[in-house]
Design a protein around this motif. Sequence first.
Motif, PDB file in Angstrom:
ATOM      1  N   GLU A   1       0.832  -1.208   0.000  1.00  8.89           N
ATOM      2  CA  GLU A   1       0.000   0.000   0.000  1.00  8.89           C
ATOM      3  C   GLU A   1       0.866   1.258   0.000  1.00  8.89           C
ATOM      4  O   GLU A   1       0.581   2.222  -0.720  1.00  8.89           O
ATOM      5  N   ILE A   2       1.922   1.225   0.805  1.00  5.37           N
ATOM      6  CA  ILE A   2       2.810   2.383   0.890  1.00  5.37           C
ATOM      7  C   ILE A   2       3.494   2.625  -0.452  1.00  5.37           C
ATOM      8  O   ILE A   2       3.535   3.756  -0.951  1.00  5.37           O
ATOM      9  N   LEU A   3       4.012   1.557  -1.069  1.00  3.08           N
ATOM     10  CA  LEU A   3       4.734   1.690  -2.336  1.00  3.08           C
ATOM     11  C   LEU A   3       3.820   2.203  -3.447  1.00  3.08           C
ATOM     12  O   LEU A   3       4.190   3.110  -4.204  1.00  3.08           O
ATOM     13  N   ILE A   4       2.622   1.629  -3.544  1.00  2.96           N
ATOM     14  CA  ILE A   4       1.698   2.041  -4.604  1.00  2.96           C
ATOM     15  C   ILE A   4       1.229   3.476  -4.393  1.00  2.96           C
ATOM     16  O   ILE A   4       1.157   4.265  -5.349  1.00  2.96           O
ATOM     17  N   THR A   5       0.930   3.820  -3.147  1.00  3.39           N
ATOM     18  CA  THR A   5       0.483   5.184  -2.856  1.00  3.39           C
ATOM     19  C   THR A   5       1.570   6.185  -3.194  1.00  3.39           C
ATOM     20  O   THR A   5       1.313   7.221  -3.839  1.00  3.39           O
ATOM     21  N   GLU A   6       2.802   5.905  -2.776  1.00  2.00           N
ATOM     22  CA  GLU A   6       3.907   6.816  -3.061  1.00  2.00           C
ATOM     23  C   GLU A   6       4.147   6.937  -4.565  1.00  2.00           C
ATOM     24  O   GLU A   6       4.466   8.014  -5.076  1.00  2.00           O
ATOM     25  N   LEU A   7       3.995   5.821  -5.281  1.00  2.00           N
ATOM     26  CA  LEU A   7       4.180   5.847  -6.731  1.00  2.00           C
ATOM     27  C   LEU A   7       3.194   6.793  -7.390  1.00  2.00           C
ATOM     28  O   LEU A   7       3.583   7.639  -8.214  1.00  2.00           O
ATOM     29  N   PHE A   8       1.917   6.683  -7.034  1.00  2.00           N
ATOM     30  CA  PHE A   8       0.910   7.514  -7.671  1.00  2.00           C
ATOM     31  C   PHE A   8       1.023   8.975  -7.248  1.00  2.00           C
ATOM     32  O   PHE A   8       0.703   9.878  -8.028  1.00  2.00           O
ATOM     33  N   VAL A   9       1.471   9.213  -6.012  1.00  2.48           N
ATOM     34  CA  VAL A   9       1.629  10.596  -5.559  1.00  2.48           C
ATOM     35  C   VAL A   9       2.772  11.282  -6.303  1.00  2.48           C
ATOM     36  O   VAL A   9       2.679  12.466  -6.649  1.00  2.48           O
ATOM     37  N   ASN A  10       3.842  10.542  -6.584  1.00  5.92           N
ATOM     38  CA  ASN A  10       5.047  11.153  -7.161  1.00  5.92           C
ATOM     39  C   ASN A  10       5.271  10.809  -8.629  1.00  5.92           C
ATOM     40  O   ASN A  10       6.327  11.146  -9.175  1.00  5.92           O
ATOM     41  N   ILE A  11       4.306  10.173  -9.271  1.00  6.75           N
ATOM     42  CA  ILE A  11       4.511   9.735 -10.647  1.00  6.75           C
ATOM     43  C   ILE A  11       4.672  10.909 -11.618  1.00  6.75           C
ATOM     44  O   ILE A  11       5.259  10.773 -12.694  1.00  6.75           O
TER      45      ILE A  11
END
Length: 249
Positions: A69-79
């Motif tokens: 969840e952390i990895l996916i959330t961070e990916l979409f926030v910083n993509i």
Amino acid sequence: MNRYLFRQAFTITTPVLFGYIAIGIPFGLMTVNAGYPWWVALIMSLTMYAGAGQYIAVGLFAVGARLPEILITELFVNIRHIVYGLSLITRFKETGRWKPYLIFALTDETYAILTGTDLPKGAEPGPFYGTVALLDQLYWGTGSVIGALACRVLQHYDLAQYLTGVDFALTALFVVLLVEQIRKSHDIVPPLAGLATCAACVALCKAGMLPSSNIILAAIALGIAVIVLARGRNFFLARESSACTEDEK
């Protein structure tokens, strides 16, 4: 780099100085208030340096979110930074040894400065751009440490109870970012899709149909699906139209 060029870099980053100090302090407060040592805020600002991503990370850690969840959330926030990097390929071509750091330190504000400022006469791209990015990171780290140490002082004097609600800084930050994005794009479909899917996932959780630990992943997946359904057809039609135009030429 000589003093003149350093002053130039400092002058153009002054607005970021005030902004990062103001936003970094709540991050430091929130980090220590969540139960972490003060130096965690500094380490995150040195190694992660993701602004909103750091706020999110602390919030996710505090609620025990799982690593996926952390990895996916961070990916979409910083993509969005992928697009930033692609647009700076030419500008970073002659930066030499500074290039890896410039890629790492490419925040929204640093990107705005680098794309909106001409290289001063006599300045080498690598050292000058690197100094701008380094100053911006210094401002953010300073704000984070100030907030973290301030929280420790408040805790020492049993005043930490007055920090209740400081984590709302994350929500406020995203509200500001959302408003700015809407003002620039005049596109309300993505935010409406996000609100609707988040509300739906929360409702499913309250009804016992969705575990609370999966709300974020479910909301992201459902939001993307809604946007694809709403915009996918228009996207492919525009692509086909563009291809036909190229063939006619």
